[in-house]
Design a protein around this motif. Structure first.
Motif, mmCIF file in Angstrom:
data_model
loop_
_atom_site.group_PDB
_atom_site.id
_atom_site.type_symbol
_atom_site.label_atom_id
_atom_site.label_comp_id
_atom_site.label_asym_id
_atom_site.label_seq_id
_atom_site.Cartn_x
_atom_site.Cartn_y
_atom_site.Cartn_z
ATOM 1 N N LEU A 179 0.843 -1.212 0.000
ATOM 2 C CA LEU A 179 0.000 0.000 0.000
ATOM 3 C C LEU A 179 0.876 1.259 0.000
ATOM 4 O O LEU A 179 0.555 2.240 -0.682
ATOM 5 C CB LEU A 179 -0.930 0.006 1.221
ATOM 6 N N ASP A 180 2.006 1.208 0.726
ATOM 7 C CA ASP A 180 2.897 2.383 0.778
ATOM 8 C C ASP A 180 3.450 2.691 -0.614
ATOM 9 O O ASP A 180 3.532 3.858 -1.018
ATOM 10 C CB ASP A 180 4.058 2.135 1.756
ATOM 11 N N THR A 181 3.859 1.656 -1.351
ATOM 12 C CA THR A 181 4.347 1.893 -2.720
ATOM 13 C C THR A 181 3.235 2.469 -3.592
ATOM 14 O O THR A 181 3.463 3.408 -4.359
ATOM 15 C CB THR A 181 4.921 0.593 -3.321
ATOM 16 N N LEU A 182 2.027 1.935 -3.442
ATOM 17 C CA LEU A 182 0.923 2.471 -4.253
ATOM 18 C C LEU A 182 0.697 3.955 -3.935
ATOM 19 O O LEU A 182 0.415 4.744 -4.840
ATOM 20 C CB LEU A 182 -0.344 1.643 -4.034
ATOM 21 N N ASP A 183 0.885 4.336 -2.693
ATOM 22 C CA ASP A 183 0.730 5.753 -2.322
ATOM 23 C C ASP A 183 1.783 6.627 -3.005
ATOM 24 O O ASP A 183 1.448 7.675 -3.555
ATOM 25 C CB ASP A 183 0.851 5.929 -0.796
ATOM 26 N N VAL A 184 3.059 6.180 -2.998
ATOM 27 C CA VAL A 184 4.089 7.042 -3.624
ATOM 28 C C VAL A 184 3.894 7.092 -5.141
ATOM 29 O O VAL A 184 4.153 8.113 -5.778
ATOM 30 C CB VAL A 184 5.558 6.655 -3.263
ATOM 31 N N VAL A 185 3.422 5.995 -5.701
ATOM 32 C CA VAL A 185 3.156 5.944 -7.150
ATOM 33 C C VAL A 185 2.045 6.938 -7.506
ATOM 34 O O VAL A 185 2.169 7.742 -8.441
ATOM 35 C CB VAL A 185 2.788 4.494 -7.568
ATOM 36 N N ARG A 186 0.980 6.897 -6.747
ATOM 37 C CA ARG A 186 -0.156 7.814 -6.983
ATOM 38 C C ARG A 186 0.284 9.257 -6.779
ATOM 39 O O ARG A 186 -0.007 10.136 -7.597
ATOM 40 C CB ARG A 186 -1.286 7.439 -6.021
ATOM 41 N N ASP A 187 1.036 9.511 -5.707
ATOM 42 C CA ASP A 187 1.473 10.875 -5.399
ATOM 43 C C ASP A 187 2.424 11.428 -6.456
ATOM 44 O O ASP A 187 2.510 12.641 -6.646
ATOM 45 C CB ASP A 187 2.163 10.929 -4.024
ATOM 46 N N ALA A 188 3.149 10.535 -7.144
ATOM 47 C CA ALA A 188 4.065 10.992 -8.197
ATOM 48 C C ALA A 188 3.295 11.331 -9.485
ATOM 49 O O ALA A 188 3.885 11.778 -10.464
ATOM 50 C CB ALA A 188 5.113 9.920 -8.474
ATOM 51 N N ALA A 208 -13.691 -10.656 -1.574
ATOM 52 C CA ALA A 208 -14.458 -9.422 -1.376
ATOM 53 C C ALA A 208 -13.590 -8.363 -0.697
ATOM 54 O O ALA A 208 -13.653 -7.176 -1.038
ATOM 55 C CB ALA A 208 -15.706 -9.714 -0.550
ATOM 56 N N ARG A 209 -12.751 -8.770 0.252
ATOM 57 C CA ARG A 209 -11.867 -7.824 0.958
ATOM 58 C C ARG A 209 -10.830 -7.232 0.001
ATOM 59 O O ARG A 209 -10.451 -6.069 0.102
ATOM 60 C CB ARG A 209 -11.160 -8.523 2.125
ATOM 61 N N MET A 210 -10.350 -8.071 -0.934
ATOM 62 C CA MET A 210 -9.386 -7.569 -1.918
ATOM 63 C C MET A 210 -10.049 -6.494 -2.790
ATOM 64 O O MET A 210 -9.488 -5.398 -2.990
ATOM 65 C CB MET A 210 -8.870 -8.723 -2.791
ATOM 66 N N ILE A 211 -11.247 -6.794 -3.293
ATOM 67 C CA ILE A 211 -11.972 -5.820 -4.129
ATOM 68 C C ILE A 211 -12.281 -4.560 -3.320
ATOM 69 O O ILE A 211 -12.097 -3.432 -3.788
ATOM 70 C CB ILE A 211 -13.278 -6.458 -4.694
ATOM 71 N N GLN A 212 -12.722 -4.764 -2.079
ATOM 72 C CA GLN A 212 -13.049 -3.616 -1.216
ATOM 73 C C GLN A 212 -11.807 -2.726 -1.019
ATOM 74 O O GLN A 212 -11.897 -1.496 -1.108
ATOM 75 C CB GLN A 212 -13.537 -4.139 0.140
ATOM 76 N N THR A 213 -10.652 -3.346 -0.776
ATOM 77 C CA THR A 213 -9.416 -2.582 -0.545
ATOM 78 C C THR A 213 -9.075 -1.736 -1.770
ATOM 79 O O THR A 213 -8.706 -0.564 -1.656
ATOM 80 C CB THR A 213 -8.244 -3.543 -0.222
ATOM 81 N N LEU A 214 -9.217 -2.323 -2.952
ATOM 82 C CA LEU A 214 -8.903 -1.590 -4.188
ATOM 83 C C LEU A 214 -9.899 -0.441 -4.398
ATOM 84 O O LEU A 214 -9.511 0.684 -4.722
ATOM 85 C CB LEU A 214 -8.936 -2.546 -5.383
ATOM 86 N N ALA A 215 -11.187 -0.748 -4.176
ATOM 87 C CA ALA A 215 -12.238 0.241 -4.458
ATOM 88 C C ALA A 215 -12.226 1.390 -3.452
ATOM 89 O O ALA A 215 -12.682 2.491 -3.763
ATOM 90 C CB ALA A 215 -13.610 -0.447 -4.467
ATOM 91 N N ASN A 216 -11.717 1.122 -2.247
ATOM 92 C CA ASN A 216 -11.716 2.169 -1.222
ATOM 93 C C ASN A 216 -10.423 2.973 -1.176
ATOM 94 O O ASN A 216 -10.242 3.813 -0.302
ATOM 95 C CB ASN A 216 -12.015 1.560 0.157
ATOM 96 N N MET A 217 -9.521 2.747 -2.140
ATOM 97 C CA MET A 217 -8.319 3.572 -2.212
ATOM 98 C C MET A 217 -8.732 5.013 -2.514
ATOM 99 O O MET A 217 -9.798 5.237 -3.090
ATOM 100 C CB MET A 217 -7.383 3.035 -3.320
ATOM 101 N N PRO A 218 -7.874 6.000 -2.159
ATOM 102 C CA PRO A 218 -8.255 7.408 -2.350
ATOM 103 C C PRO A 218 -8.686 7.700 -3.785
ATOM 104 O O PRO A 218 -9.540 8.541 -4.033
ATOM 105 C CB PRO A 218 -6.979 8.179 -2.016
ATOM 106 N N LYS A 219 -8.066 6.971 -4.727
ATOM 107 C CA LYS A 219 -8.498 7.048 -6.132
ATOM 108 C C LYS A 219 -8.524 5.604 -6.613
ATOM 109 O O LYS A 219 -7.605 4.842 -6.281
ATOM 110 C CB LYS A 219 -7.465 7.883 -6.905
ATOM 111 N N HIS A 220 -9.546 5.207 -7.368
ATOM 112 C CA HIS A 220 -9.562 3.830 -7.871
ATOM 113 C C HIS A 220 -8.338 3.607 -8.759
ATOM 114 O O HIS A 220 -7.985 4.502 -9.539
ATOM 115 C CB HIS A 220 -10.817 3.560 -8.714
ATOM 116 N N PRO A 221 -7.713 2.425 -8.686
ATOM 117 C CA PRO A 221 -6.633 2.162 -9.653
ATOM 118 C C PRO A 221 -7.192 2.365 -11.066
ATOM 119 O O PRO A 221 -8.334 2.004 -11.339
ATOM 120 C CB PRO A 221 -6.287 0.693 -9.414
ATOM 121 N N ASP A 222 -6.380 2.959 -11.958
ATOM 122 C CA ASP A 222 -6.846 3.190 -13.335
ATOM 123 C C ASP A 222 -7.042 1.864 -14.045
ATOM 124 O O ASP A 222 -7.847 1.728 -14.949
ATOM 125 C CB ASP A 222 -5.826 4.033 -14.095
#
Ligand code: SAM
Ligand code: DTB
Ligand code: SF4
Length: 318
Positions: A179-188, A208-222
């Motif tokens: 999740l930390d890497t995904l944050d720096v990637v998004r922030d860049a 369901a938890r995996m889908i929920q985690t992806l969907a609840n990110m600050p921005k959906h993965p593209d």
């Protein structure tokens, strides 16, 4: 049902996602197709090509992966490819209809001179006018920014499974590291590509938890790759039970419904799927695939068969 700034939901409860999985199959397909059509041309498909720029001897212990040094999978280990070789492969992929070229490396994360070579590859592929994607493992803020400056469009980094099941599959890094890497990637300012694998011995709640985690990110993965485990002899998951096909298709539909504007990629595992199963995945909202003989190291659906299938389904690459 709060919508955030982007007009999309980021507050899915696990019960809501599980309720999608529990719908009668036809109702779920109808809902997924309705969402899909409100957001995309339902007959267009995005096509990416993968290349493994550095194969094997990875220090991580991902239980599914042919490239982990922890398991004897018989994979031929290779040195980092030369920049010109990678750019030539990208040019060929472009000629064969791929719009995005995704470079993967069996690294925990990029280091030293290797990182600079990878940056040169991205610059070279970008100069061909293709979209670029990379999957190099964990990144720090500086590396993410450097990749952005080099012309990288997408960074792939999968959460792979639920937070609860994660440590059953990988012990050399944590779910939070991902999740930390995904944050720096998004922030860049890079586009995020993140999804997971079905067939790692997880249950429906984990899916369901995996889908929920992806969907609840600050921005959906593209882009959301949904992989079906390719069982690899020598890995701990070589004999894992094959998931129910309909549960795999339900996962695609759940991704489509919860992340309406994201590309959902029918990713690894297509080679073992019937054309009918792939068609149901497209009906469930998958609108992206990998093309070409190979994924990173494993076989992919044959290009000739893809051409025939897309033709018969009236699907056109975008
Ligand atoms: N080392 C980098 C990392 O792990 O992020 C990049 C390459 S890694 C091979 C990329 C993704 O491929 C993994 O996150 C996993 O989701 C997927 N993958 C690897 N082996 C697989 C398999 N046997 N079946 C399905 N997907 C697989
Ligand atoms: C993703 O989610 N799947 C791709 C890509 N992102 C990098 C990789 C699939 C790898 C399958 C096993 C192999 O080819 O080694
Ligand atoms: Fe290494 Fe990536 Fe394979 Fe894990 S999935 S072993 S990090 S190449």
């Amino acid at each position: 049902m709060a919508a955030s700034d982007d007009g999309l939901r980021h507050d899915w409860s696990v019960e809501e996602v599980e309720a999608l999985y529990a719908l009668p199959f036809n109702d779920l397909m109808f809902q997924a197709q309705t969402v899909h059509r409100a957001n995309f041309d339902a007959n267009r498909i995005q096509v990416s090509r993968l290349i493994s720029i550095k194969t094997g001897s990875c220090p991580e212990d991902c239980s599914y992966c042919p490239q982990s040094a922890h398991y004897a999978t018989g994979l031929e280990k290779e040195k980092l490819m030369a920049v010109e070789e990678v750019v030539a492969a990208a040019a060929q992929a472009k000629e064969e209809g791929a719009s995005r070229f995704c470079m993967g490396a069996a690294w925990r994360g990029p280091k030293g001179d290797d990182f600079e070579v990878a940056v040169a590859m991205i610059e070279g592929v970008k100069a061909l006018g293709m979209q670029t994607c990379a999957t190099f493992g964990l990144l720090d803020k500086w590396q993410a920014q450097r990749l952005k400056e080099a012309g990288l469009d997408y960074y792939n980094h999968n959460i792979d499974t639920s937070p609860e099941h994660y440590s059953e599959v990988i012990t050399t890094r944590t779910f939070q590291d991902r999740l930390d890497t995904l944050d720096v990637v998004r922030d860049a300012g890079l586009h995020v590509c993140s999804g997971g694998i079905i067939g790692l011995g997880e249950g429906r709640t984990d899916r369901a938890r995996m889908i929920q985690t992806l969907a609840n990110m600050p921005k959906h993965p593209d882009s959301v790759p949904i992989n079906l485990l390719i069982p690899i002899a020598g890995t701990p998951l070589a004999d894992a039970a094959k998931p129910d096909s309909f549960d795999f298709i339900r996962t695609i539909a759940a991704a489509r419904i919860t992340m309406p504007k994201s590309f959902v990629r029918l990713s690894a595992g297509r080679e073992g799927m019937s054309e009918e199963m792939q068609s149901l995945c497209f009906l469930a909202g998958a609108n992206s695939v990998f093309c070409g003989q190979k994924l990173l190291t494993a076989k992919n659906a044959a290009p000739g068969q893809d051409k025939s299938l897309f033709g018969r389904l009236g699907l056109t690459p975008m």
